[in-house]
Structures are given as C-alpha cells and as structure tokens.
Scaffold this active site. Structure first.
Site, short mmCIF file in Angstrom:
data_model
loop_
_atom_site.label_atom_id
_atom_site.label_comp_id
_atom_site.label_asym_id
_atom_site.label_seq_id
_atom_site.Cartn_x
_atom_site.Cartn_y
_atom_site.Cartn_z
N CYS A 153 0.84 -1.20 0.00
CA CYS A 153 0.00 0.00 0.00
C CYS A 153 0.88 1.26 0.00
O CYS A 153 1.92 1.30 0.63
CB CYS A 153 -0.94 0.09 1.19
SG CYS A 153 -2.23 -1.13 1.21
N ARG A 177 6.79 -0.99 -3.79
CA ARG A 177 6.31 -1.58 -2.54
C ARG A 177 5.32 -2.71 -2.80
O ARG A 177 5.06 -3.51 -1.89
CB ARG A 177 5.61 -0.51 -1.69
CG ARG A 177 6.52 0.59 -1.21
CD ARG A 177 5.72 1.78 -0.71
NE ARG A 177 4.95 1.47 0.47
CZ ARG A 177 5.30 1.79 1.70
NH1 ARG A 177 6.42 2.41 1.92
NH2 ARG A 177 4.53 1.49 2.72
N TRP A 186 -2.74 -2.85 -1.68
CA TRP A 186 -2.33 -4.26 -1.67
C TRP A 186 -3.38 -4.94 -0.81
O TRP A 186 -3.45 -4.71 0.40
CB TRP A 186 -0.93 -4.37 -1.06
CG TRP A 186 -0.31 -5.71 -1.20
CD1 TRP A 186 0.38 -6.17 -2.28
CD2 TRP A 186 -0.28 -6.77 -0.23
NE1 TRP A 186 0.83 -7.44 -2.05
CE2 TRP A 186 0.45 -7.84 -0.80
CE3 TRP A 186 -0.79 -6.92 1.06
CZ2 TRP A 186 0.66 -9.03 -0.12
CZ3 TRP A 186 -0.57 -8.11 1.73
CH2 TRP A 186 0.15 -9.15 1.14
N ASN A 189 -3.65 3.37 4.64
CA ASN A 189 -2.76 2.21 4.70
C ASN A 189 -2.90 1.59 6.08
O ASN A 189 -3.02 2.33 7.06
CB ASN A 189 -1.28 2.61 4.60
CG ASN A 189 -0.86 2.99 3.21
OD1 ASN A 189 -1.63 2.89 2.28
ND2 ASN A 189 0.37 3.42 3.09
N GLY A 190 -2.79 0.27 6.16
CA GLY A 190 -2.85 -0.37 7.47
C GLY A 190 -4.06 -1.28 7.57
O GLY A 190 -4.77 -1.51 6.59
N GLU A 228 18.66 -18.31 1.01
CA GLU A 228 18.40 -17.03 0.33
C GLU A 228 18.26 -17.25 -1.18
O GLU A 228 17.37 -16.68 -1.82
CB GLU A 228 19.54 -16.05 0.65
CG GLU A 228 19.55 -14.77 -0.14
CD GLU A 228 18.25 -13.96 -0.06
OE1 GLU A 228 17.39 -14.25 0.79
OE2 GLU A 228 18.08 -13.06 -0.90
N LYS A 244 15.01 -16.29 -3.45
CA LYS A 244 15.09 -15.40 -4.61
C LYS A 244 14.50 -16.06 -5.84
O LYS A 244 13.73 -15.46 -6.58
CB LYS A 244 16.56 -15.05 -4.84
CG LYS A 244 16.86 -13.71 -5.36
CD LYS A 244 16.78 -12.55 -4.39
CE LYS A 244 15.84 -12.68 -3.25
NZ LYS A 244 15.95 -11.74 -2.21
N GLU A 252 10.61 -16.42 -5.56
CA GLU A 252 9.76 -15.22 -5.55
C GLU A 252 9.65 -14.54 -6.91
O GLU A 252 8.65 -13.88 -7.16
CB GLU A 252 10.18 -14.23 -4.45
CG GLU A 252 11.49 -13.54 -4.63
CD GLU A 252 11.78 -12.57 -3.48
OE1 GLU A 252 12.93 -12.48 -3.07
OE2 GLU A 252 10.85 -11.90 -3.00
N HIS A 254 17.79 -37.79 4.39
CA HIS A 254 16.86 -38.11 5.47
C HIS A 254 15.40 -37.91 5.06
O HIS A 254 14.53 -37.77 5.91
CB HIS A 254 17.20 -37.29 6.73
CG HIS A 254 18.56 -37.62 7.27
ND1 HIS A 254 18.85 -38.80 7.89
CD2 HIS A 254 19.73 -36.93 7.22
CE1 HIS A 254 20.13 -38.83 8.23
NE2 HIS A 254 20.68 -37.70 7.83
N LYS A 280 7.09 -4.76 -1.33
CA LYS A 280 8.46 -4.47 -0.90
C LYS A 280 8.51 -4.18 0.59
O LYS A 280 9.43 -4.61 1.28
CB LYS A 280 8.97 -3.26 -1.69
CG LYS A 280 10.39 -2.86 -1.38
CD LYS A 280 11.35 -3.86 -1.98
CE LYS A 280 12.79 -3.55 -1.66
NZ LYS A 280 13.64 -4.72 -1.92
C1 F6R Z 1 12.78 -11.00 -0.44
C2 F6R Z 1 12.49 -9.85 0.38
C3 F6R Z 1 11.75 -10.07 1.65
C4 F6R Z 1 12.24 -9.08 2.72
C5 F6R Z 1 11.33 -9.19 3.96
C6 F6R Z 1 11.81 -8.29 5.08
O1 F6R Z 1 13.50 -10.64 -1.58
O2 F6R Z 1 12.82 -8.74 0.05
O3 F6R Z 1 11.85 -11.37 2.10
O4 F6R Z 1 13.55 -9.38 3.05
O5 F6R Z 1 10.03 -8.83 3.61
O6 F6R Z 1 11.83 -6.96 4.68
P1 F6R Z 1 12.70 -5.88 5.44
O7 F6R Z 1 14.13 -6.25 5.26
O8 F6R Z 1 12.35 -4.59 4.78
O9 F6R Z 1 12.29 -5.94 6.88
#
Ligand code: F6R
Length: 593
Positions: free
Chosen positions: A2, A27, A74, A100-101, A470, A474, A477, A493, A588
């Site tokens: 949002c 975002r 969102w 927002n919220g 990680e 990546k 997503e 296992h 984001k």
């Molecule tokens: C993945 C990604 C998310 C953020 C997570 C935490 O690429 O970006 O997994 O790492 O939402 O976000 P922050 O770091 O902003 O607290």
C-alpha cells in the site's frame, strides 16, 4: 505494501501525486486510485482502477489541480476490485479517505456505530470514512476525525478530505509509516520517503498517534487529544544512488550490479586507515550483554544467519536468529542479559515492529540495522546502523542482503579482538563480484538448460547452506519455480525422495572443510537423475563445475556466492517473461502483520 501520497500547493497536484505513487510502485500493489479537486466544478473527482497506475492515468480526465490524494492498494480486506480500491467516500459524499494499514476492530465498529449504513466495498477503510461522517454531524471535522482515531484498533496512515474545506488535508498515523515533506511550493505527504523525492526540501517523519491539519502553506501537528505538538523538520538528503533504472532493463539487474559499489561505500562510511567508525558507546553497550538475538524476516533473516556465524566466530558472543513473525507472539525463554538486533532493509516491517514494541516494554536494548535511516524501526530502536545500499526498488532484495552482511561483519569485527584486515577482505570481495558480473551473459543459457522443471533444490553446508536459503527464496519469488534451500547432508533423510529425472539441484561449495561431503551429496542426487549445477571457488573447483568464483575469505564467502544465485533467479524470471521487479502477490515493504 500500500502507498499513500497527498499534495496541496502550487504546481500540478495530479502529476505530483501520480509521480509519487509510481515511486511507491516497488512496494507492491494491485489497484490504484486518486481523488482530485476539480476547481471549475468545485468538487472532488474520484478515479480508481484495478492493476497498474498506468491504467489509472488513462481514465483521469482532469489536467490540473491544486489538491490531490492518491493510493496504491495491496489487498488485505476484500478482493482486488475497483470497489475495494481507495479513495473511499462517505455515503453523503462529504469525506474522502485513503488509508494504509489494517483496522482490527472494524466489524465491531460497524455493528456499534453504523448498523444501518450501506457499504459499497469490503474494506475496513469504508468504516473509517463513514464514522467520520457520522461524528462530523455534531463536531468540527478535525474533532470528528480525532474521535474516530481514538476508536480504531490496528494500524493506519490516513489522509482525509472534507469537501467543505477543499484546501485542507487531514492526516493521521499509527503503526503505518507516514512522512510529510515541505517546500516553498507546497506540502506533500506520503507513506515512504520516495514519495517526497523531487517535491520536498525538508521532511518530518511522523510519530504514532499523531494527527495533522495541512493547508497549502503550512501544517499543525497534534496528538490524539488535539494538543499542538512541537516538531523539527530535517533536510531531505537524497541518496547518491539513483532511483532510476539507467542502462539496465530491470531494477533488480541494476541492484545486483550495484553490489560492489555498495561494499565500497560501506567501507568508506565505516572504515578509515586505522579505525572503524562505530560508536564506542554502542560497542560497549553490546559487550555488556551476554547473548545476541537477531530478529528479521525473509531475506533480512537470511542475512541474520550469516551475521550469527560472524558474531559467534569473530566476537565470541552466542547469537540466535529468530523469524520476527514468530518471535512477536511466541517469545522464547530469555536468560541472562540478551541484546537484540533487528535487521530490516525497509525499517518498516510490521512483524518486526510488533517485536520491538514488546522488547521496549520489557526494557531490552535494541539496535536496528537498516537501509532507511528515517524508518520507524530506526527511530524507535535504541540505536541504529545504516547499511548504505541506496534505494532498493526491485521487490526481490539483492544489494540490501549483501550490505546487511557487510555491516554486520563490520560490527562483529569491531566487537572482537581480531586484527585481520577486514577492510581489505571486503574490497577484494567487491572486486571478485565485479569479476563474476563481467561474465554474467554467459550464464543465461546455462540457467535455461538447467531450470527446466517446476521445482529446484539448492544444497550446501554451513554458510553455504544459509546462502542456499536465500538463493531458494530469490528463485521462487520471481521465477515462481518451487525451490527449497537444503542442508546438503539432510537430503538423504527424506527429501531425496523428490529427486527424479532432470530435477535441478544447485550446489554451493565454498568451504574446504565441507566441500567433499557436499560433493558426495551432489553425486547421490546425480545418480538418481538430477540435473546438477555447481557454484564453487577457484581453489575448490573440479573439472565439470559450471560457475567458479574467485577465492575470498571463507567466513565472508556468502557475500560472493550469493551473486550467481541472484543472477540465476533473474535469468529464470526473464526467460519466463515475468514482471521481475514486481513479482505477483509480493510487496516491498510489508507493513501488515
Ligand atoms: C525478499 C524480500 C523479503 C524481505 C522481507 C523483510 O526478496 O525482500 O523477504 O527481506 O520482507 O523486509 P525488510 O528487510 O524490509 O524488513
């Protein structure tokens, strides 16, 4: 997640708000809307669309305006529909709101105060705007809004227009970020610093439970009792890293390429020839504790795993890593004198905020490691350290991960009595990153040939395993390939049952101690039909290894081994034609719990 932007003043409010909303696109959102003052008709027009802001722009038939509020949604309450998109208007048309919220008690508010109201959307926001209308029958608009705010449970960043006073915007904030920016032309208000860029010279990051009355030239800040509060504006100091794509096709590719520069920037900010620039008082404070607990989510949590290793091996401080959304509601037994490090690129993640609120109540000391020094988590923790990655626009985090690790490595080093040259090690890694990225084009075909199935496994041991977690996040997503990061020794296992002909398995091998074992695990899957790909280093390479990186200090190897995995994810998404910078369903800045 949002976005809100509002503007009043000289200049074109429509383009300022649309431009601001576009800057917040990163975002994540699924619909957008805008309300503009039509001065000729003396009325506010409302425009909303599902999908992208570009769609919204097409239906706006007004050219200019001095007042506008806009929103990217969102979906949380109700589906992605035009009716659920913001702005929402009260039933008699007097008030218009963007929000927002999440309002947790909106159903009970509906029942208690608005039993006969007809609602046109499924949102909690429509309850807010109709409550304001209800209370404004007997009160001034400001007092009506304040009364509503006192009833709301949950989080909000809110802009409200009363059509009877078109040159005023009311705003309120609790638990969702909101910043006000000012220039001699006008006032902009938005949920993210990016919304203020190009419009404001000074800014104010609002605290929780604050309320604003904004006119084109000025504003007054209040608490929820309606008492005027003092404030100090800060200079809006834009980052050196541009928030434009430049020569790159996608922000993600640009941000992958920025990593060597970010490492060098961290070196310039935290190191000089003989010393490390971290506040001595902060270091003493941390040393006075007997354990560290790292709290984070997603990619930042994965950076936390590497940081744990560094804090334990360099600084000798027992460290645990927790998923913030779990810790917030199931705090483990804490013994002795624990210290808390919150890692968050955005500094706005609601799960972490929930933890921080509890930790503050319990009087624990906290440090936020973040990319956004104006963020809520930076402001509310006892201390903060900046990672200096510059704006990260792609939803999939890349440069923030490596920057978080580099800054936390610096902290671990500063807390230790080690005397190796970390600054040199980091600059060697920056060079090794560049060396790999120079050859990046040759890997696109390799990715196409390897990732032919709808699932994939990353395997590794120790730090390599943490990078696998990680790497898997990546890949899934942005390419939507179902990927798991696995401790290589754990495959046999159970999970090895999933390996069939051509299942892609990618191994990360950067540690001499575990290299042979991981290679054995790779052979086990290969002999069951897996299509394998190996990421390794010069001194550990074998004949058929496909991606070979320069040798760097093994305790910092994640800074380098993660780079090919980011590129693998990028190419996999590119080949599939996905929206790389804005993957489906993701946001984001995750500002709801
Ligand atoms: C993945 C990604 C998310 C953020 C997570 C935490 O690429 O970006 O997994 O790492 O939402 O976000 P922050 O770091 O902003 O607290």
């Amino acid at each position: 997640m949002c976005g809100i932007v509002g503007y009043l003043g000289k200049g074109n409010a429509k383009s300022i708000v649309l431009e601001g909303l576009k800057r917040l696109e990163y975002r994540g959102y699924d619909s957008a809307g805008l309300s503009l003052l039509d001065e000729k008709q003396n009325q506010f027009n409302i425009y909303k669309e599902k999908g992208r802001i570009a769609q919204l722009e097409k239906i706006i038939d007004l050219n200019d305006a001095r007042v506008a509020i806009g929103h990217t949604r969102w979906a949380t309450h109700g589906r992605v529909t035009k009716e659920n998109a913001h702005p929402h208007q009260s039933n008699n048309g007097r008030f218009i709101v963007v929000h927002n919220g999440v309002i947790d008690n909106y159903k009970s508010l509906m029942k208690t105060y608005l039993p006969d109201t007809v609602f046109h959307s499924e949102t909690d926001t429509e309850v807010i705007v109709n409550l304001i209308e209800l209370f404004a029958v007997k009160k001034t608009p400001a007092n009506a809004i304040l009364e509503v705010l006192k009833l709301l449970e949950g989080s909000y960043a809110l802009l409200v227009i009363d059509i009877n006073t078109p040159e005023t915007i009311y705003a309120a904030k609790h638990k969702s970020p909101l910043l006000l920016g000012k220039s001699d032309k006008g006032i902009v208000i938005g949920s993210d610093m990016m919304a203020l860029v190009n419009t404001a010279d000074n800014y104010l990051a609002l605290d929780d439970e604050t309320f604003l009355r904004i006119t084109p030239k000025n504003f007054t800040l209040y608490n929820l009792e309606g008492e005027v509060l003092p404030y100090t504006m800060s200079l809006l100091d834009l980052d050196d890293f541009s928030s434009e794509k430049g020569e790159f096709e996608h922000f993600m590719l640009k941000e992958i390429h920025e990593q060597p520069a970010v490492l060098r920037r961290i070196i310039s900010k935290y190191y000089n020839d003989t010393d490390i620039h971290i506040d001595k008082i902060l270091l003493e404070k941390i040393k006075a504790h007997d354990s560290i607990h790292i709290l984070a989510a997603g990619t930042s949590m994965h950076a936390g795993l590497i940081a744990k290793d560094l804090l334990e091996s360099l600084a000798n401080i027992p460290t645990q890593v927790h998923i913030a959304s779990e810790f917030a509601y199931q705090q483990p037994l804490l013994k002795g004198k624990p210290y808390f490090i919150l890692i968050s690129q955005s500094g706005e993640t609601a799960d972490l905020r929930a933890c921080l609120v509890n930790l503050k109540k319990e009087k624990y000391q906290t440090l936020t490691v973040t990319n956004v020094r104006t963020s809520t988590l930076a402001r509310e923790a006892d201390d903060y350290m900046e990672i200096y990655a510059g704006p990260e626009i792609a939803v999939a985090s890349t440069k923030a991960y490596t920057a978080q690790i580099a800054v936390l490595a610096t902290l671990a080093y500063a807390l230790s009595d080690q005397s190796f040259d970390l600054k040199r090690e980091l600059s060697e890694i920056a060079q090794a990153m560049e060396h790999f990225l120079d050859k990046k084009d040759q890997y696109k075909d390799l990715v196409a040939a390897t990732l032919t199935k709808r699932n994939c496994f990353y395997i590794g041991r120790g730090l390599d395993y943490y990078v696998c977690l990680e790497a898997a996040l990546k890949l899934k997503e942005i390419s939507y390939i179902q990927t798991e990061g696995f401790a290589a020794g754990e495959l046999k296992h159970g999970t090895i049952a999933l390996i069939e002909e051509d299942t892609p398995v990618i191994a990360i091998i950067s540690n001499r101690k575990t290299a042979d074992n991981t290679r054995s695990n790779l052979n086990e899957v290969k002999s069951r039909g897996a299509k394998t790909l190996t990421i390794t280093t010069e001194s550990l390479k074998e004949t058929d290894d496909q991606i070979v990186l320069d040798d760097v200090n093994p305790s910092l190897s994640p800074l380098l081994t993660v780079i090919p995995t980011q590129l693998i994810a990028y190419y996999a998404a590119l080949i599939r034609g996905h929206d790389i910078d804005k993957p489906r369903n993701l946001a984001k800045s995750v500002t709801v719990e």
